[in-house]
Scaffold this motif. Sequence first.
Motif: not given
Ligand code: MG
Length: 173
Positions: A18-20, A33-37, A58-61
């Motif tokens: 999701k973050s990527s 390596n994006y912090d998953p939290t 909105v990028d959720t955890a």
């Molecule tokens: Mg993420």
Amino acid sequence: MPAKQRKVALLGFRSVGKSSLAIQFVEGHFVDNYDPTIENTFVKVFKLKGQDYELRIVDTAGQDEFSLFPSHYTMDIHGYIFVYAITSRSSFEIVRTLYEKLLDMSGKQQVPAILVGNKCDLLRDRAVSIEEGKQLADYMHAAFFETSARSREVSTLKKFVCIFCLYLQPQFL
Ligand code: MG
Ligand code: GDP
């Protein structure tokens, strides 16, 4: 004309990308390596058919089948991007549960949604077929495509998010 505001949420299991996807879409590069939290909101401004849009992603955890759906995900959001990894069967199965929880929480019969099968660069590890993805998307009344945040195949994501923004009207709020 003032920019139209649109807000979409990225939902899905942990580690599906999701973050990527959000970073590739907004900043144009791949982070390994994006912090998953981290929960973050990315903002992208673009023009579509002569209209400026200010899109908030909105990028959720991340959620799993046991997560309680935070109620703020049902408010103030125009549309949802459900992400799974084509290499993870469980991440695919969780989407259906999340979708049903969201409908239940919001009291709606349908929500504007896109279903994304990420990590399609890892074809040899495929655990979910394209056909299965399409079937789930039909069930969700969602647009569907596979993509890869790593191999920069985000042009499809861009195209879909743009179409999405165009059709997301405030009455969905
Ligand atoms: Mg993420
Ligand atoms: P999130 O928890 O859903 O936000 O997932 P992340 O964006 O943090 O990604 C989780 C892991 O998967 C990271 O190691 C990423 O580098 C990797 N990843 C994300 N997208 C892709 C992709 O499209 N292809 C490949 N091969 N790896 C990816």
